[in-house]
Scaffold this active site. Structure first.
Site, PDB file in Angstrom:
ATOM      1  N   ASP A  15       0.838  -1.203   0.000  1.00 55.26           N
ATOM      2  CA  ASP A  15       0.000   0.000   0.000  1.00 55.26           C
ATOM      3  C   ASP A  15       0.872   1.252   0.000  1.00 55.26           C
ATOM      4  O   ASP A  15       1.026   1.932   1.020  1.00 55.26           O
ATOM      5  CB  ASP A  15      -0.954  -0.040   1.201  1.00 55.26           C
ATOM      6  N   LYS A  70       0.573  -8.004  -2.773  1.00 57.07           N
ATOM      7  CA  LYS A  70      -0.714  -7.483  -3.261  1.00 57.07           C
ATOM      8  C   LYS A  70      -0.533  -6.048  -3.734  1.00 57.07           C
ATOM      9  O   LYS A  70       0.026  -5.209  -3.017  1.00 57.07           O
ATOM     10  CB  LYS A  70      -1.751  -7.529  -2.139  1.00 57.07           C
ATOM     11  N   ASP A 112      -5.326  -6.398  -6.691  1.00 56.62           N
ATOM     12  CA  ASP A 112      -6.542  -6.141  -5.905  1.00 56.62           C
ATOM     13  C   ASP A 112      -7.239  -4.884  -6.431  1.00 56.62           C
ATOM     14  O   ASP A 112      -7.180  -3.823  -5.814  1.00 56.62           O
ATOM     15  CB  ASP A 112      -6.116  -5.980  -4.433  1.00 56.62           C
ATOM     16  N   LEU A 113      -7.891  -5.015  -7.608  1.00 58.93           N
ATOM     17  CA  LEU A 113      -8.535  -3.846  -8.212  1.00 58.93           C
ATOM     18  C   LEU A 113     -10.064  -3.942  -8.170  1.00 58.93           C
ATOM     19  O   LEU A 113     -10.752  -3.062  -8.680  1.00 58.93           O
ATOM     20  CB  LEU A 113      -8.025  -3.641  -9.653  1.00 58.93           C
ATOM     21  N   LYS A 114     -10.576  -5.000  -7.573  1.00 58.99           N
ATOM     22  CA  LYS A 114     -12.014  -5.141  -7.284  1.00 58.99           C
ATOM     23  C   LYS A 114     -12.899  -4.652  -8.425  1.00 58.99           C
ATOM     24  O   LYS A 114     -13.707  -3.724  -8.267  1.00 58.99           O
ATOM     25  CB  LYS A 114     -12.367  -4.372  -6.009  1.00 58.99           C
ATOM     26  N   HIS A 116     -15.814  -4.006 -10.972  1.00 54.47           N
ATOM     27  CA  HIS A 116     -17.270  -3.951 -10.802  1.00 54.47           C
ATOM     28  C   HIS A 116     -17.823  -3.111 -11.945  1.00 54.47           C
ATOM     29  O   HIS A 116     -17.816  -1.887 -11.893  1.00 54.47           O
ATOM     30  CB  HIS A 116     -17.604  -3.307  -9.441  1.00 54.47           C
ATOM     31  N   ASP A 117     -18.296  -3.783 -13.010  1.00 52.40           N
ATOM     32  CA  ASP A 117     -18.778  -3.048 -14.190  1.00 52.40           C
ATOM     33  C   ASP A 117     -19.643  -4.001 -14.998  1.00 52.40           C
ATOM     34  O   ASP A 117     -19.938  -5.107 -14.524  1.00 52.40           O
ATOM     35  CB  ASP A 117     -17.572  -2.526 -15.004  1.00 52.40           C
ATOM     36  N   PRO A 127     -20.571  -6.926 -17.639  1.00 57.59           N
ATOM     37  CA  PRO A 127     -19.800  -8.149 -17.867  1.00 57.59           C
ATOM     38  C   PRO A 127     -18.709  -8.013 -18.934  1.00 57.59           C
ATOM     39  O   PRO A 127     -17.571  -8.465 -18.736  1.00 57.59           O
ATOM     40  CB  PRO A 127     -20.869  -9.162 -18.297  1.00 57.59           C
ATOM     41  N   ASN A 128     -19.045  -7.364 -20.069  1.00 58.60           N
ATOM     42  CA  ASN A 128     -18.071  -7.264 -21.157  1.00 58.60           C
ATOM     43  C   ASN A 128     -16.821  -6.490 -20.735  1.00 58.60           C
ATOM     44  O   ASN A 128     -15.686  -6.868 -21.063  1.00 58.60           O
ATOM     45  CB  ASN A 128     -18.744  -6.579 -22.358  1.00 58.60           C
ATOM     46  N   THR A 144     -15.280  -5.204   4.455  1.00 53.52           N
ATOM     47  CA  THR A 144     -15.263  -5.362   5.915  1.00 53.52           C
ATOM     48  C   THR A 144     -15.414  -4.019   6.636  1.00 53.52           C
ATOM     49  O   THR A 144     -15.622  -3.978   7.839  1.00 53.52           O
ATOM     50  CB  THR A 144     -13.973  -6.065   6.372  1.00 53.52           C
ATOM     51  N   GLN A 156      -9.113  -1.874  10.994  1.00 50.64           N
ATOM     52  CA  GLN A 156      -9.638  -3.209  10.685  1.00 50.64           C
ATOM     53  C   GLN A 156     -10.621  -3.617  11.779  1.00 50.64           C
ATOM     54  O   GLN A 156     -10.332  -3.485  12.961  1.00 50.64           O
ATOM     55  CB  GLN A 156      -8.499  -4.243  10.607  1.00 50.64           C
ATOM     56  N   GLY A 179      -0.569  -6.408   5.782  1.00 55.19           N
ATOM     57  CA  GLY A 179      -0.076  -5.111   5.336  1.00 55.19           C
ATOM     58  C   GLY A 179       0.827  -4.481   6.361  1.00 55.19           C
ATOM     59  O   GLY A 179       1.998  -4.830   6.506  1.00 55.19           O
ATOM     60  N   ARG A 180       0.242  -3.556   7.128  1.00 56.24           N
ATOM     61  CA  ARG A 180       1.043  -2.704   8.009  1.00 56.24           C
ATOM     62  C   ARG A 180       1.829  -3.437   9.078  1.00 56.24           C
ATOM     63  O   ARG A 180       2.829  -2.901   9.562  1.00 56.24           O
ATOM     64  CB  ARG A 180       0.133  -1.637   8.631  1.00 56.24           C
TER      65      ARG A 180
HETATM   66  O1  C5P Z   1      -2.395  -2.977   6.752  1.00 58.26           O
HETATM   67  P1  C5P Z   1      -3.445  -4.048   6.742  1.00 58.26           P
HETATM   68  O2  C5P Z   1      -2.898  -5.417   7.144  1.00 58.26           O
HETATM   69  O3  C5P Z   1      -4.691  -3.681   7.483  1.00 58.26           O
HETATM   70  O4  C5P Z   1      -3.799  -4.152   5.176  1.00 58.26           O
HETATM   71  C1  C5P Z   1      -4.762  -4.989   4.687  1.00 58.26           C
HETATM   72  C2  C5P Z   1      -4.815  -4.905   3.189  1.00 58.26           C
HETATM   73  O5  C5P Z   1      -5.899  -5.735   2.777  1.00 58.26           O
HETATM   74  C3  C5P Z   1      -5.088  -3.525   2.616  1.00 58.26           C
HETATM   75  O6  C5P Z   1      -4.393  -3.446   1.372  1.00 58.26           O
HETATM   76  C4  C5P Z   1      -6.583  -3.499   2.395  1.00 58.26           C
HETATM   77  O7  C5P Z   1      -6.974  -2.709   1.314  1.00 58.26           O
HETATM   78  C5  C5P Z   1      -6.866  -4.958   2.078  1.00 58.26           C
HETATM   79  N1  C5P Z   1      -8.223  -5.421   2.366  1.00 58.26           N
HETATM   80  C6  C5P Z   1      -8.794  -5.357   3.626  1.00 58.26           C
HETATM   81  N2  C5P Z   1     -10.066  -5.806   3.828  1.00 58.26           N
HETATM   82  C7  C5P Z   1     -10.764  -6.321   2.829  1.00 58.26           C
HETATM   83  C8  C5P Z   1     -10.203  -6.406   1.551  1.00 58.26           C
HETATM   84  C9  C5P Z   1      -8.911  -5.946   1.360  1.00 58.26           C
HETATM   85  O8  C5P Z   1      -8.148  -4.914   4.553  1.00 58.26           O
HETATM   86  N3  C5P Z   1     -11.978  -6.786   3.050  1.00 58.26           N
END
Ligand code: C5P
Length: 269
Positions: free
Chosen positions: A13, A35, A62-64, A66-67, A69-70, A125, A226, A246-247
């Site tokens: 990130d 990621k 991780d670009l999720k 959402h559009d 189908p084509n 989440t 989180q 991540g962090r």
């Molecule tokens: O730093 P941390 O461990 O919280 O990072 C979690 C990573 O997972 C981030 O890149 C965040 O965008 C991603 N993520 C998330 N929850 C989700 C989907 C993706 O935290 N439901």
């Protein structure tokens, strides 16, 4: 647990390539999967994927998507061509969109000569039960905290996971708390990718409970925002195929030590 190191995905990130390169150097030989999300991809595009691939590591893009189908079909094909190993879409895009993503994933896998996983995001989440009620159930913008909506978010997450399964997708992104249930209902082959990993998850459960009920007053964003967290070993025990960290690693003074701590936590369990 065998080969678990390849199941730990480190979230890059960042907004430019310099810190990415520094982290890749620090973790060289010890990390296998990264990621790339909106921030890095929007800032640096395909170069970020190329950089991770230069280090011989895999990429969860991780670009999720959402559009229609084509459009999603074409995006997934492009992501596969770029070198992504996991690609995700929003399950709320519907069955046809997910089926198009699956077809694109299969064609991209054939072209690349390796399996590319296409998975779905169910309910973000960050959304509480009340948020879900507002967004999906015509709740007339009821003030947060005033509606009765317990369990709506997890119920919707399970429903969307079912649609992802019916569409033939490889799995879903879900919290560690949902992973076991999803595996039991949809089968062990249906993959779960679990973010929200913290080394001291248990100690924070009171905060987690408060946050998941929208009671944020007095809490200083515990766990970096989180809401539903687990330790690495807890998440794997709950059935996660991959965990996203991540962090805990990128924010550590010594990322290599932090990664070693993650490995130790899983090894001792
Ligand atoms: O730093 P941390 O461990 O919280 O990072 C979690 C990573 O997972 C981030 O890149 C965040 O965008 C991603 N993520 C998330 N929850 C989700 C989907 C993706 O935290 N439901």
């Amino acid at each position: 647990m065998k080969n678990f190191k390849e199941k730990i995905i480190i979230a890059l990130d960042y907004g430019d390539l310099k810190p990415v390169k520094e982290l890749l150097e620090k973790l060289k030989g010890g990390a296998y999967f990264y990621k790339i999300g909106f921030e890095l991809f929007t800032s640096c595009g395909a170069k970020s994927v190329d950089l991770v691939k230069d280090y011989g590591c895999k990429v969860f893009l991780d670009l999720k998507y959402h559009d229609i189908p084509n459009t999603v079909y074409k995006a997934v094909k492009s992501a596969g061509k770029l070198g992504a190993d996991i690609i995700n879409v929003h399950a709320s895009g519907g069955l046809d969109m997910m089926k198009a993503a699956k077809t694109a994933g299969e064609e991209a896998s054939d072209a690349a000569g390796r399996h590319i996983d296409v998975i779905a995001v169910t309910v973000l989440t960050s959304l509480s039960d009340i948020d879900v009620k507002q967004v999906f159930y015509n709740n007339n913008m009821e003030e947060k905290g005033q509606g009765e909506a317990d369990g709506i978010a997890s119920g919707l997450a399970l429903h969307l996971a079912k649609l992802a399964k019916i569409s033939g997708l490889d799995g879903v992104v879900c919290s560690g708390h949902e992973s076991l249930k999803i595996k039991n209902i949809f089968g062990q082959d249906f993959k779960t990718v679990t973010p929200g990993i913290r080394m001291k998850a248990k100690a924070k459960n009171a905060d987690v409970h408060a946050l998941s009920h929208g009671e944020t007053e007095g809490l200083k964003e515990p766990n970096g925002g989180q809401k539903r967290i687990m330790t690495p070993s807890e998440a794997f025990k709950a059935g996660a195929d991959y965990i996203v960290v991540g962090r805990e690693i990128t924010g550590a003074e010594n990322p290599a030590d932090a990664l070693a701590n993650v490995y130790a936590d899983v090894e001792k369990s």
